[in-house]
Design a protein around this motif. Sequence first.
Motif, mmCIF file in Angstrom:
data_model
loop_
_atom_site.group_PDB
_atom_site.id
_atom_site.type_symbol
_atom_site.label_atom_id
_atom_site.label_comp_id
_atom_site.label_asym_id
_atom_site.label_seq_id
_atom_site.Cartn_x
_atom_site.Cartn_y
_atom_site.Cartn_z
ATOM 1 N N THR A 120 -14.714 -74.080 79.763
ATOM 2 C CA THR A 120 -16.100 -74.603 79.287
ATOM 3 C C THR A 120 -16.273 -76.272 79.730
ATOM 4 O O THR A 120 -17.353 -76.279 80.417
ATOM 5 N N PHE A 121 -15.265 -76.861 79.262
ATOM 6 C CA PHE A 121 -15.476 -78.182 79.636
ATOM 7 C C PHE A 121 -15.315 -78.726 80.966
ATOM 8 O O PHE A 121 -16.249 -79.353 81.659
ATOM 9 N N GLY A 122 -14.398 -77.978 81.718
ATOM 10 C CA GLY A 122 -14.207 -78.022 83.249
ATOM 11 C C GLY A 122 -15.539 -77.496 83.997
ATOM 12 O O GLY A 122 -15.932 -78.255 84.766
ATOM 13 N N GLY A 123 -15.934 -76.540 83.559
ATOM 14 C CA GLY A 123 -17.355 -76.025 84.372
ATOM 15 C C GLY A 123 -18.429 -76.713 84.096
ATOM 16 O O GLY A 123 -19.157 -77.128 84.942
ATOM 17 N N ARG A 124 -18.694 -77.376 82.913
ATOM 18 C CA ARG A 124 -19.724 -78.500 82.476
ATOM 19 C C ARG A 124 -19.383 -79.645 83.302
ATOM 20 O O ARG A 124 -20.327 -80.178 83.899
ATOM 21 N N ARG A 125 -18.179 -80.146 83.572
ATOM 22 C CA ARG A 125 -17.915 -81.081 84.052
ATOM 23 C C ARG A 125 -18.381 -81.013 85.878
ATOM 24 O O ARG A 125 -18.797 -81.904 86.363
ATOM 25 N N LEU A 126 -18.018 -80.004 86.124
ATOM 26 C CA LEU A 126 -18.163 -79.579 87.668
ATOM 27 C C LEU A 126 -19.721 -79.409 88.063
ATOM 28 O O LEU A 126 -20.134 -79.972 88.901
ATOM 29 N N ARG A 127 -20.465 -78.918 86.983
ATOM 30 C CA ARG A 127 -21.673 -78.930 87.169
ATOM 31 C C ARG A 127 -22.509 -80.220 87.108
ATOM 32 O O ARG A 127 -23.388 -80.831 88.016
ATOM 33 N N ILE A 128 -22.022 -81.159 86.446
ATOM 34 C CA ILE A 128 -22.580 -82.669 86.403
ATOM 35 C C ILE A 128 -22.340 -83.290 87.724
ATOM 36 O O ILE A 128 -23.046 -83.786 88.312
ATOM 37 N N GLU A 129 -20.958 -83.043 88.286
ATOM 38 C CA GLU A 129 -20.681 -83.766 89.501
ATOM 39 C C GLU A 129 -21.295 -83.003 90.626
ATOM 40 O O GLU A 129 -21.774 -83.666 91.543
ATOM 41 N N ALA A 130 -21.593 -81.551 90.602
ATOM 42 C CA ALA A 130 -22.185 -81.023 91.705
ATOM 43 C C ALA A 130 -23.440 -81.639 91.784
ATOM 44 O O ALA A 130 -24.330 -81.666 92.908
ATOM 45 N N SER A 131 -24.195 -81.941 90.643
ATOM 46 C CA SER A 131 -25.667 -82.220 90.684
ATOM 47 C C SER A 131 -25.881 -83.827 91.049
ATOM 48 O O SER A 131 -27.139 -84.259 91.463
ATOM 49 N N LEU A 132 -24.837 -84.338 91.180
ATOM 50 C CA LEU A 132 -24.851 -85.818 91.719
ATOM 51 C C LEU A 132 -25.097 -85.700 93.341
ATOM 52 O O LEU A 132 -25.328 -86.798 94.072
ATOM 53 N N ARG A 133 -25.470 -84.543 93.927
ATOM 54 C CA ARG A 133 -25.306 -84.496 95.463
ATOM 55 C C ARG A 133 -26.798 -85.129 95.854
ATOM 56 O O ARG A 133 -27.113 -85.556 96.676
ATOM 57 N N GLN A 134 -27.700 -85.339 94.535
ATOM 58 C CA GLN A 134 -29.134 -85.670 94.722
ATOM 59 C C GLN A 134 -28.972 -87.373 95.364
ATOM 60 O O GLN A 134 -29.823 -87.593 95.903
ATOM 61 N N TRP A 135 -27.800 -87.685 94.609
ATOM 62 C CA TRP A 135 -27.761 -89.219 94.772
ATOM 63 C C TRP A 135 -26.706 -89.599 96.146
ATOM 64 O O TRP A 135 -26.494 -90.941 96.191
ATOM 65 N N ARG A 136 -26.384 -88.590 96.692
ATOM 66 C CA ARG A 136 -25.395 -88.752 97.574
ATOM 67 C C ARG A 136 -26.095 -89.621 98.823
ATOM 68 O O ARG A 136 -25.348 -90.241 99.543
ATOM 69 N N ALA A 137 -27.273 -89.264 98.956
ATOM 70 C CA ALA A 137 -28.029 -90.078 99.996
ATOM 71 C C ALA A 137 -27.965 -91.394 100.160
ATOM 72 O O ALA A 137 -28.143 -91.978 101.368
ATOM 73 N N ILE A 138 -28.078 -92.019 98.865
ATOM 74 C CA ILE A 138 -27.949 -93.397 98.961
ATOM 75 C C ILE A 138 -26.568 -93.805 98.567
ATOM 76 O O ILE A 138 -26.510 -95.153 98.260
#
Lengths: 163, 297
Positions: B152-170
């Motif tokens: 559960t913790f691992g999946g939640r952490r991965l989802r947070i990390e994956a959502s950072l793709r929006q900020w990858r451009a900057i």
Amino acid sequence: MLHAVLLPLNGYRLHQMLQLLRDVKKSVASDLSMDWLKPFMAKRTCAAGDMLFYKDEKAEDMFYIVSGRYLLVESGIELPVGTLVGELGMLSPSNARTQSLECITAGTVLGVSYLQVQELYVQNPEFGFFFLRLASARLFQNIEKLQHELAEQTPPATAAATA
Amino acid sequence: MVVKFTESIRELLVGQTVITPAGPLVPPDGLPDVVRVIAADAVSALLDYQDAAYARLYLDRLKRFIGRRDVPVALFAEIARLMAERMMYEDPIRIAQLALRDPDGTERICQFRLDEYVSLLPEVIAAPLLSFLQRIACLDRKLNRRFNARTTFGGRRLRIEASLRQWRAISARSTAERLWVARWLHMIDRALTKQPPAAAAIVETATMLHGYGDTYRQALADWHLIIDELAKPTFAGVLALPDLSEAIAHARAASDPTRPQRALKSEIARIKKGHAEVREKNAATSAPGEASSFNQT
């Protein structure tokens, strides 16, 4: 109260625009000096080997060379200090760089974005005329260089022998 | 600095829309059929990897090769394929995305460098931080990361990390990767102008870069060394290598991303020395009159 605050602000703004108009008129009549544009530009330090932009990349800003040596890679033209470079990208139909610019010796350039240039044009349309002169001068320079290269490669035509 | 940051935020927000003011994302006209198929797949992948603006950047970069007679279809296809691969570089955000999609939920343990994490930050923040880390010699500190979607913790952490793709451009890494692709394309263009037989070799150098961590960093350093010492001086006329593609092949054979550059530097020095010797020998053996015999009428 509101008018008491706005009047001096608008007066100062009018003074700025009139000053800009005088500066642009002076530069249009002069040898395309860029000193008046410098307050609108951001300083950037370049090391030897740095590429300021590549050919075919989307063009978004232009640069004024303050110090150092810079080379337009494709044409092999070295640009002297005081040159404005990158302005053709704004006028290019595809808005793409026409050449790559490399820093040969470390120096400093001042950059201004095309957006800022457009804002300056809106404030003063004569600024657009100044830019036309600048871009035309660069295009004529490129044509002259190409003609020179063509003349070097093409063997001179000989007169036809008469019978 | 503030202006640059706000402009990057503006670009980021524009990039979130699938249909930008410039129109929907379709491969441009004039692409050969095989390249069109590759481009269409790449656009889908890049939309998933980043956003519409990133996919549009890919299509804009392809346009420069449309209609060029000196670019064979096979070479164009390879450029399209490799450019898409390089634009989807592996960073912790990407690994998190892939881990979430793994149907088996296999745990991955990856070793990243500290600078790879720092470069995920916006450039205005990452640049001084990286400079500080370099001064205290901590740039290459290793960080082991577990990517596990089963807990559960691992999946939640991965989802947070994956959502950072929006900020990858900057991010600072994004800027560096854009510059790399720009340089690679520039070198391809230079090869097509100065030494067309070497263009394919330049294109294939993109395959040197893959993965993450020390391997990626070393491979990147090797790539820049090969380009700076062999390709760039050849195109500038400083180094006269008649067969640049062969020289690059030899240099790549000596390159090993798991080891320092000693072997690669030796090979490059050998190539340059060997060519200098051949040139001196030719200059010594050719008689003074022979060079002008071609121009005699």
